[in-house]
Scaffold this active site. Structure first.
Site, PDB file in Angstrom:
ATOM      1  N   TRP B 324       0.841  -1.211   0.000  1.00 47.30           N
ATOM      2  CA  TRP B 324       0.000   0.000   0.000  1.00 47.30           C
ATOM      3  C   TRP B 324       0.867   1.249   0.000  1.00 47.30           C
ATOM      4  O   TRP B 324       0.562   2.257  -0.602  1.00 47.30           O
ATOM      5  CB  TRP B 324      -0.928  -0.015   1.215  1.00 47.30           C
ATOM      6  CG  TRP B 324      -1.779   1.227   1.355  1.00 47.30           C
ATOM      7  CD1 TRP B 324      -3.029   1.411   0.872  1.00 47.30           C
ATOM      8  CD2 TRP B 324      -1.429   2.440   2.045  1.00 47.30           C
ATOM      9  NE1 TRP B 324      -3.496   2.669   1.186  1.00 47.30           N
ATOM     10  CE2 TRP B 324      -2.531   3.325   1.914  1.00 47.30           C
ATOM     11  CE3 TRP B 324      -0.312   2.890   2.742  1.00 47.30           C
ATOM     12  CZ2 TRP B 324      -2.551   4.607   2.463  1.00 47.30           C
ATOM     13  CZ3 TRP B 324      -0.323   4.171   3.281  1.00 47.30           C
ATOM     14  CH2 TRP B 324      -1.422   5.013   3.148  1.00 47.30           C
ATOM     15  N   HIS B 325       2.005   1.148   0.715  1.00 52.38           N
ATOM     16  CA  HIS B 325       2.863   2.322   0.862  1.00 52.38           C
ATOM     17  C   HIS B 325       3.562   2.702  -0.435  1.00 52.38           C
ATOM     18  O   HIS B 325       3.861   3.872  -0.648  1.00 52.38           O
ATOM     19  CB  HIS B 325       3.903   2.099   1.956  1.00 52.38           C
ATOM     20  CG  HIS B 325       3.350   2.245   3.326  1.00 52.38           C
ATOM     21  ND1 HIS B 325       2.637   1.251   3.956  1.00 52.38           N
ATOM     22  CD2 HIS B 325       3.377   3.292   4.184  1.00 52.38           C
ATOM     23  CE1 HIS B 325       2.257   1.676   5.155  1.00 52.38           C
ATOM     24  NE2 HIS B 325       2.687   2.917   5.324  1.00 52.38           N
ATOM     25  N   GLY B 326       3.845   1.732  -1.258  1.00 54.19           N
ATOM     26  CA  GLY B 326       4.533   2.114  -2.480  1.00 54.19           C
ATOM     27  C   GLY B 326       4.730   0.948  -3.426  1.00 54.19           C
ATOM     28  O   GLY B 326       4.760  -0.217  -3.009  1.00 54.19           O
TER      29      GLY B 326
END
Lengths: 329, 487
Positions: B324-326
């Site tokens: 989700w973060h990257g």
């Protein structure tokens, strides 16, 4: 009710405390300046209403006129309140600020700024060194390019990191320096001669018709301001090693004629006694020898206005005259 | 329009003034317009994307509630597919394409092709508002919240400017109902909100952006130019940088919303005082971790299943959280590592439980636990920060080499791009941050301070003056974006 009153008072005190802190931090982190214009801290130390004659403009003002020489010749106190590449719009705000503490009866404005571009490279210094005031805020909005505006309004934006200088062995002496009277009253002493510069291909101006028209409007505001303050205004073009094209001076003379007195001293270089190789610092500015000659040359003009001389700060002016002699050495 | 920009501090007062002057029936529309304006300051076109997300989730929720076409689940699935597809396309397409290309190159080098790449900028905040909208539709599906019939109210829930770009990811049960009542301007909300904003700005300008100097210097330097001690210091610096940066955004978001009369959820709760990784994840980016807990972990079975499945669930959730973060394998590994920490933590739990009676409540034990947790979390953050897995491996090999550790000295810190004086400022600021975190565990610090006249103004004065002198801002600097904007 009591709490509300206490809250209100506390909010007011807090706001004032923050403003005070901002001003003090600005002062503490602004780099020490003792030459090349924008010498507001020194200027504000002058005794109120002790200056008879003031000079405004760009470096062509603070490099070319020596107040001590004028004082010696005329007994009129003089001060140069100018800035590097100071535009005409910025000059207007300079004058407004200067008139807050002094009431000169004669004001000289060097006119090269009429041909500068709308913004020059020194807005940050020119406005950043002004004392905090509504006038400075107005200058930040109306006489400074947008990217420099925040710094012009809030000095720490450009200089807050200089708190480090107070801990740097090499820089802390300068950081702790306290402002005293400027012994040269706004003049910047230059020794070198034009030999170090004459082959340089530089242009003083970046003429733009629209900007020139704006400058004329500002000039009218300057004239109104001087009239309101009871000061005679003299517009002039300083003698230069490499003057502007004559058409600029002609155009300016034509436009200024109905508004104010104007002198183009480029035509008087021989009468002034300027040695082209010895008396110029570079292709635009005079060195101290040229400045002495030029300052002496304009003293009859100053005397012709028969302005009332001040009897304030006489000791300071004596010291200034002696200091100049020492510098010339 | 960044929270640390002058434009925001012209925008916010204008919005507050107009909001409270307006008649109540126009306030939500105005806030919606202001939120869209706020978002469009980044790139106007991406407001269309956000509008599309709002529209699809709104319609799907209405259809779900009305059991349109006799199906509820259909609308939920459709909504998930649409929104996750948009998120996938903008955030993960290039990554997936490159990954597939790398894998096929490994399997069959002769027949590999270049990855298909789309040159699109990641719309700022897309991960946040997408999850917020999806959370709402799942809540409607589960009948945890009633469907929102007003399009304006729902659109405002998704796009509410204080939390739009980097959270907190709000729950419909918390935020949606707040758009119904009439909010009156309350001085106490203003004071508390103002303190939160100042505290957030202090963390951003004085701590986070200054630590970024050390971190950026270290991670951009050639590998051989940085010692093991340098990487360790940079890792610790990054832990505090990301915490200060992200919690600063959350505080400014909460403060801005509070001034308007809205209460956003707390996103951080002294995470570096956690005594275990499990506890850390109850205190770090709370809105995201609770989102994953409620919408992924529990549906997978949570911990109400056999151990192997429980551990698998943990790994899945944390790996996806990393993703989700990257769109980079480094984030996936970061997430995976945190999942592994939790699995190991659970495995060791039995042993700790046996030892507990002897050490329970012991301050030394708790301190050691906190330190160990911090070390584990900080190590994992190395994967979060680096560009490639190779970088992470190289740094790990350097810092775990005993010979290199012996070279640690004070001079290592001073060689990482920051003046000694700023190191002292940072040390003081981080101690202050820790103290505030400790106090916040017992009381709502901002609320308490805002109620006491002297402390309120003294705190504000201190924060403002500190930011003016020590803040990372000015003509000589590139303003640092908040780290979580890239997600």
């Amino acid at each position: 009710m009591k709490r509300k009153v206490l809250e209100f008072l506390s909010a007011v005190i807090f706001s004032l405390a923050v403003l005070y802190a901002v001003v003090q931090i600005s002062e503490a982190t602004l780099p020490y300046r003792d030459g090349y214009g924008c010498l507001w801290r020194q200027y504000l130390l002058e005794e109120k209403d002790s200056i008879n004659v003031m000079f405004f403009g760009s470096s062509l003002a603070y490099c070319n006129v020596i107040p001590s020489v004028i004082y010696e010749e005329t007994e009129c106190t003089a001060y140069v309140m100018a800035g590097p590449q100071l535009t005409i719009k910025q000059t207007y705000y300079y004058m407004k600020e200067a008139f807050k503490t002094q009431s000169p009866k004669l004001v000289f404005l060097e006119t090269a700024g009429m041909f500068f571009s709308e913004f020059t490279d020194y807005s940050r210094i020119n406005i950043g060194y002004m004392p905090y005031s509504l006038n400075r805020a107005a200058a930040a909005f109306f006489a400074v390019e947008s990217e420099e505006r925040l710094g012009a309004l809030f000095t720490p934006y450009n200089y807050h990191e200089l708190w480090l200088d107070y801990f740097d062995e090499d820089k802390k002496e300068e950081a702790y320096r306290i402002y005293t009277y400027d012994k040269l009253a706004g003049y910047t002493f230059l020794r070198a001669t034009v030999a170090q510069d004459k082959n340089r291909d530089r242009s003083l101006t970046d003429y733009n018709e629209e900007t020139y028209a704006e400058n004329l409007k500002t000039l009218k505001k300057i004239i109104e301001l001087c009239n309101k303050k009871g000061a005679n205004l003299v517009l002039y073009s300083t003698p230069m090693y490499k003057p502007l094209d004559i058409s600029y001076y002609e155009m300016l003379k034509e436009d200024i004629k109905p508004l104010a007195v104007y002198y183009d001293f480029n035509a008087d270089k021989e009468d002034i006694g300027l040695d082209m190789e010895e008396d110029f610092y570079d292709i635009f500015h005079l060195n101290y020898k040229g400045a002495i000659k030029f300052s002496r040359y304009i003293t009859p003009l100053i005397k012709s206005y028969k302005i009332e001389k001040t009897n304030k700060s006489l000791q300071l002016w004596k010291e200034r005259t002696e200091y100049l002699e020492k510098r010339i050495g | 329009m960044n929270f640390n920009s002058i434009n925001f501090y012209l925008f916010l007062p204008a919005v507050v003034i107009i909001y409270f002057i307006l008649r109540p029936k126009y306030r939500n529309i105005f806030l919606l317009a202001a939120s869209f304006y706020f978002y469009m300051c980044w790139k106007a076109e991406y407001a269309v994307l956000m509008f599309l997300s709002i529209l699809t989730t709104y319609i799907c929720a209405i259809f779900m509630d009305n059991v349109f076409l006799g199906k509820r689940k259909l609308w939920l699935v459709l909504n998930l597919v649409i929104n996750l597809s948009i998120l996938f396309f903008f955030k993960y397409f290039n990554f997936t394409s490159a990954l597939i290309s790398d894998i096929t190159r490994l399997i069959n080098p002769e027949h590999s092709t270049d990855a298909a790449v789309f040159n699109v900028l990641l719309p700022v905040g897309i991960s946040f508002y997408t999850f917020q909208a999806l959370g709402y539709t799942i809540d409607v599906y589960r009948k945890d919240v009633p469907v929102e019939k007003s399009f304006v109210t729902y659109a405002l829930f998704v796009s509410f400017f204080p939390q739009l770009v980097a959270g907190p990811i709000e729950r419909s049960a918390n935020l949606l109902p707040q758009f119904k009542p009439i909010h009156k301007f309350k001085v106490k909300n203003f004071h508390e909100g103002f303190i939160l904003i100042l505290w957030g700005l202090f963390k951003k300008l004085v701590i986070a952006d200054r630590l970024a100097v050390i971190v950026n210097y270290t991670y951009s330097a050639a590998f051989n130019d940085i010692t093991a001690a340098g990487y360790i210091i940079a890792a610790i610096a990054f832990s505090y940088q990301i915490y200060s940066d992200f919690s600063a955004y959350s505080d400014i978001a909460r403060g801005s919303a509070l001034i308007l009369g809205f209460k956003l959820m707390r996103n951080f709760n002294a995470p570096y005082l956690a005594a275990s990784v499990k506890e850390f994840w109850r205190k770090w980016h709370i809105s995201l971790s609770t989102w994953f807990k409620d919408y992924l972990y529990f549906p997978l079975g949570g911990n109400r299943c056999k151990k192997p499945k429980y551990y698998l669930n943990l790994i899945i959730v944390f790996t996806i959280s990393g993703l989700w973060h990257g769109a980079n394998l480094t984030f996936v590994l970061w997430g995976l590592l945190n999942g592994i920490y939790q699995v190991i933590g659970d495995v060791l739990h039995a042993i700790r439980k046996k030892l507990a009676p002897r050490f329970k409540g012991n301050i030394i034990t708790r301190t050691v636990s906190r330190l160990a947790t911090f070390i584990l979390v900080t190590y994992a953050f190395i994967f979060f920060r680096v560009e490639t897995i190779k970088d992470a491996i190289m740094i790990s090999s350097k810092i775990f080499n005993i010979e290199n550790i012996r070279t640690i000295s004070f001079s290592c810190i001073t060689e990482l791009g920051l003046q000694v004086e700023y190191l002292w400022v940072l040390a003081f600021a981080i101690v202050l941050l820790t103290l505030v975190d400790i106090i916040s565990g017992y009381i709502n610090a901002a609320k308490k301070i805002s109620r006491t006249i002297f402390f309120k103004y003294a705190a504000c004065f201190f924060l403002i003056v500190s930011m003016i002198i020590f803040g990372y801002y000015g003509s000589a600097y590139d303003p640092q974006e908040f780290i979580y904007f890239q997600f």
